[in-house]
Design a protein around this motif. Structure first.
Motif, PDB file in Angstrom:
ATOM      1  N   THR A  98     -15.443 -34.166  16.530  1.00 17.24           N
ATOM      2  CA  THR A  98     -15.599 -35.377  15.731  1.00 17.24           C
ATOM      3  C   THR A  98     -15.643 -36.605  16.644  1.00 17.24           C
ATOM      4  O   THR A  98     -15.526 -36.502  17.863  1.00 17.24           O
ATOM      5  N   ASN A  99     -15.821 -37.781  16.009  1.00 17.04           N
ATOM      6  CA  ASN A  99     -15.927 -39.061  16.698  1.00 17.04           C
ATOM      7  C   ASN A  99     -17.238 -39.125  17.490  1.00 17.04           C
ATOM      8  O   ASN A  99     -18.136 -38.310  17.280  1.00 17.04           O
ATOM      9  N   VAL A 100     -17.345 -40.078  18.407  1.00 17.15           N
ATOM     10  CA  VAL A 100     -18.582 -40.268  19.169  1.00 17.15           C
ATOM     11  C   VAL A 100     -18.434 -39.624  20.540  1.00 17.15           C
ATOM     12  O   VAL A 100     -17.354 -39.161  20.920  1.00 17.15           O
ATOM     13  N   ALA A 101     -19.517 -39.601  21.291  1.00 13.50           N
ATOM     14  CA  ALA A 101     -19.513 -38.991  22.616  1.00 13.50           C
ATOM     15  C   ALA A 101     -18.424 -39.596  23.495  1.00 13.50           C
ATOM     16  O   ALA A 101     -18.151 -40.806  23.439  1.00 13.50           O
ATOM     17  N   ASP A 102     -17.778 -38.739  24.274  1.00 14.57           N
ATOM     18  CA  ASP A 102     -16.725 -39.083  25.239  1.00 14.57           C
ATOM     19  C   ASP A 102     -15.368 -39.356  24.604  1.00 14.57           C
ATOM     20  O   ASP A 102     -14.420 -39.720  25.307  1.00 14.57           O
ATOM     21  N   ILE A 103     -15.243 -39.188  23.293  1.00 11.54           N
ATOM     22  CA  ILE A 103     -13.935 -39.232  22.640  1.00 11.54           C
ATOM     23  C   ILE A 103     -13.700 -37.839  22.060  1.00 11.54           C
ATOM     24  O   ILE A 103     -14.268 -37.487  21.023  1.00 11.54           O
ATOM     25  N   PRO A 104     -12.883 -37.010  22.730  1.00 15.04           N
ATOM     26  CA  PRO A 104     -12.815 -35.574  22.418  1.00 15.04           C
ATOM     27  C   PRO A 104     -11.877 -35.195  21.271  1.00 15.04           C
ATOM     28  O   PRO A 104     -10.891 -34.483  21.446  1.00 15.04           O
ATOM     29  N   HIS A 105     -12.193 -35.671  20.091  1.00 16.95           N
ATOM     30  CA  HIS A 105     -11.442 -35.268  18.901  1.00 16.95           C
ATOM     31  C   HIS A 105     -12.048 -33.983  18.345  1.00 16.95           C
ATOM     32  O   HIS A 105     -13.235 -33.722  18.502  1.00 16.95           O
ATOM     33  N   ALA A 106     -11.229 -33.200  17.646  1.00 17.92           N
ATOM     34  CA  ALA A 106     -11.734 -31.960  17.054  1.00 17.92           C
ATOM     35  C   ALA A 106     -10.865 -31.544  15.879  1.00 17.92           C
ATOM     36  O   ALA A 106      -9.688 -31.895  15.799  1.00 17.92           O
ATOM     37  N   VAL A 107     -11.480 -30.783  14.972  1.00 23.89           N
ATOM     38  CA  VAL A 107     -10.780 -30.244  13.810  1.00 23.89           C
ATOM     39  C   VAL A 107     -10.930 -28.728  13.825  1.00 23.89           C
ATOM     40  O   VAL A 107     -12.049 -28.208  13.850  1.00 23.89           O
ATOM     41  N   LEU A 108      -9.801 -28.026  13.823  1.00 16.27           N
ATOM     42  CA  LEU A 108      -9.800 -26.572  13.710  1.00 16.27           C
ATOM     43  C   LEU A 108      -9.873 -26.202  12.229  1.00 16.27           C
ATOM     44  O   LEU A 108      -9.081 -26.688  11.427  1.00 16.27           O
ATOM     45  N   VAL A 109     -10.814 -25.335  11.876  1.00 16.44           N
ATOM     46  CA  VAL A 109     -10.891 -24.829  10.503  1.00 16.44           C
ATOM     47  C   VAL A 109     -10.044 -23.560  10.444  1.00 16.44           C
ATOM     48  O   VAL A 109     -10.334 -22.575  11.124  1.00 16.44           O
ATOM     49  N   ARG A 110      -8.993 -23.593   9.641  1.00 12.34           N
ATOM     50  CA  ARG A 110      -7.998 -22.521   9.642  1.00 12.34           C
ATOM     51  C   ARG A 110      -8.173 -21.495   8.526  1.00 12.34           C
ATOM     52  O   ARG A 110      -7.697 -20.359   8.654  1.00 12.34           O
ATOM     53  N   ALA A 111      -8.791 -21.867   7.409  1.00 14.65           N
ATOM     54  CA  ALA A 111      -8.902 -20.912   6.307  1.00 14.65           C
ATOM     55  C   ALA A 111     -10.038 -21.296   5.373  1.00 14.65           C
ATOM     56  O   ALA A 111     -10.336 -22.479   5.189  1.00 14.65           O
ATOM     57  N   LEU A 112     -10.644 -20.267   4.797  1.00 13.53           N
ATOM     58  CA  LEU A 112     -11.744 -20.427   3.845  1.00 13.53           C
ATOM     59  C   LEU A 112     -11.486 -19.575   2.609  1.00 13.53           C
ATOM     60  O   LEU A 112     -10.863 -18.512   2.691  1.00 13.53           O
ATOM     61  N   GLU A 113     -12.041 -20.013   1.489  1.00 16.28           N
ATOM     62  CA  GLU A 113     -12.118 -19.188   0.294  1.00 16.28           C
ATOM     63  C   GLU A 113     -13.568 -18.707   0.177  1.00 16.28           C
ATOM     64  O   GLU A 113     -14.475 -19.531   0.025  1.00 16.28           O
ATOM     65  N   PRO A 114     -13.834 -17.412   0.288  1.00 21.11           N
ATOM     66  CA  PRO A 114     -15.223 -16.923   0.325  1.00 21.11           C
ATOM     67  C   PRO A 114     -16.017 -17.320  -0.916  1.00 21.11           C
ATOM     68  O   PRO A 114     -15.496 -17.279  -2.037  1.00 21.11           O
ATOM     69  N   VAL A 115     -17.285 -17.693  -0.686  1.00 23.37           N
ATOM     70  CA  VAL A 115     -18.168 -18.017  -1.814  1.00 23.37           C
ATOM     71  C   VAL A 115     -19.496 -17.260  -1.750  1.00 23.37           C
ATOM     72  O   VAL A 115     -20.193 -17.173  -2.757  1.00 23.37           O
ATOM     73  N   ALA A 116     -19.850 -16.699  -0.610  1.00 22.20           N
ATOM     74  CA  ALA A 116     -21.117 -15.966  -0.497  1.00 22.20           C
ATOM     75  C   ALA A 116     -21.039 -14.985   0.664  1.00 22.20           C
ATOM     76  O   ALA A 116     -20.388 -15.252   1.677  1.00 22.20           O
ATOM     77  N   GLY A 117     -21.703 -13.839   0.503  1.00 20.77           N
ATOM     78  CA  GLY A 117     -21.824 -12.875   1.592  1.00 20.77           C
ATOM     79  C   GLY A 117     -20.596 -12.030   1.825  1.00 20.77           C
ATOM     80  O   GLY A 117     -20.343 -11.617   2.973  1.00 20.77           O
ATOM     81  N   ILE A 118     -19.846 -11.727   0.799  1.00 21.96           N
ATOM     82  CA  ILE A 118     -18.599 -10.976   0.979  1.00 21.96           C
ATOM     83  C   ILE A 118     -18.860  -9.593   1.578  1.00 21.96           C
ATOM     84  O   ILE A 118     -18.085  -9.122   2.422  1.00 21.96           O
ATOM     85  N   GLN A 119     -19.944  -8.944   1.195  1.00 29.76           N
ATOM     86  CA  GLN A 119     -20.231  -7.623   1.759  1.00 29.76           C
ATOM     87  C   GLN A 119     -20.469  -7.707   3.264  1.00 29.76           C
ATOM     88  O   GLN A 119     -20.013  -6.834   4.019  1.00 29.76           O
ATOM     89  N   SER A 120     -21.158  -8.738   3.719  1.00 32.47           N
ATOM     90  CA  SER A 120     -21.349  -8.927   5.164  1.00 32.47           C
ATOM     91  C   SER A 120     -20.026  -9.227   5.855  1.00 32.47           C
ATOM     92  O   SER A 120     -19.766  -8.755   6.970  1.00 32.47           O
ATOM     93  N   MET A 121     -19.167 -10.002   5.194  1.00 27.64           N
ATOM     94  CA  MET A 121     -17.844 -10.288   5.753  1.00 27.64           C
ATOM     95  C   MET A 121     -17.035  -9.002   5.909  1.00 27.64           C
ATOM     96  O   MET A 121     -16.374  -8.793   6.937  1.00 27.64           O
TER      97      MET A 121
END
Length: 211
Positions: A98-121
């Protein structure tokens, strides 16, 4: 309109990721849909848990104190690219820069509720049937969606890996902010309320919140 075409039309714009406050972005990602479409296998899940990492000022961040390595250099790019790292020699961990170049912010995605492609998962995770562990926790969700360190640096404006907004909004009263998980090494910064989650969602990782 087929599902992948519809989701592509709902892709979050670059400006969503380029905002200055990483916690604002982390909270704003709740309810959005993380989509992968590798080898024509559509998999997608609604984001229900995130963690914010506040760059050089945050002892829990890979970029704390301005640290730059071949792995973390991606964090210094513009907001809206994927940062995927390998953890404990087992898990691939999907983050959004996130943010602009040279500012190293980030967001870890920790959990999802499945909505598509469960068989592939299920095929990717070698599970016989779907349960809450399918996309609970960052390692599980990355495996289910086929996200790998080879995707680190991918622009989230691509058609293969992106985040969509289908109009779902999580009410403020349904969102909790807590300390992050697994960052005890960060001292006082480990206590910061930088983890955001949808209350009572069964896919959220970690211990159940007290009522």
């Amino acid at each position: 309109m087929n599902p992948i075409t519809l989701l592509r039309s709902q892709k979050l714009p670059a400006a969503f990721y380029e905002r200055k406050n990483v916690c604002t972005v982390a909270k704003g990602l709740l309810g959005k849909i993380l989509v992968s479409n590798f080898d024509n296998r559509l998999t997608a899940g609604r984001i229900v848990e995130t963690e914010a990492y506040n760059g050089p000022a945050d002892k829990a961040s890979h970029a704390w104190n301005g640290r730059r390595t071949s792995r973390t250099e991606i964090m210094y790019r513009h907001g809206g690219v994927a940062y995927v790292y390998f953890c404990y020699g087992i898990h691939h961990m999907f983050n959004v820069v996130t943010n602009v170049a040279d500012i190293p912010h980030a967001v870890l995605v920790r959990a999802l509720e499945p909505v598509a492609g469960i068989q592939s998962m299920l095929a990717r995770t070698s599970k016989a049937k779907a349960d809450f562990t399918l996309t609970k926790g960052p390692g599980n969700l990355a495996k289910a969606l086929g996200i790998h360190t080879s995707h680190s640096g991918m622009d989230l404006q691509s058609d293969a890996l992106f985040i969509a907004d289908d109009g779902v909004r999580i009410p403020a009263a349904a969102i909790a902010a807590t300390p992050r998980i697994g960052v005890a090494y960060a001292g006082d910064d480990a206590l910061l309320p930088y983890r955001f989650l949808v209350k009572n969602n069964p896919y959220v990782s970690g211990k159940k919140l007290a009522d």
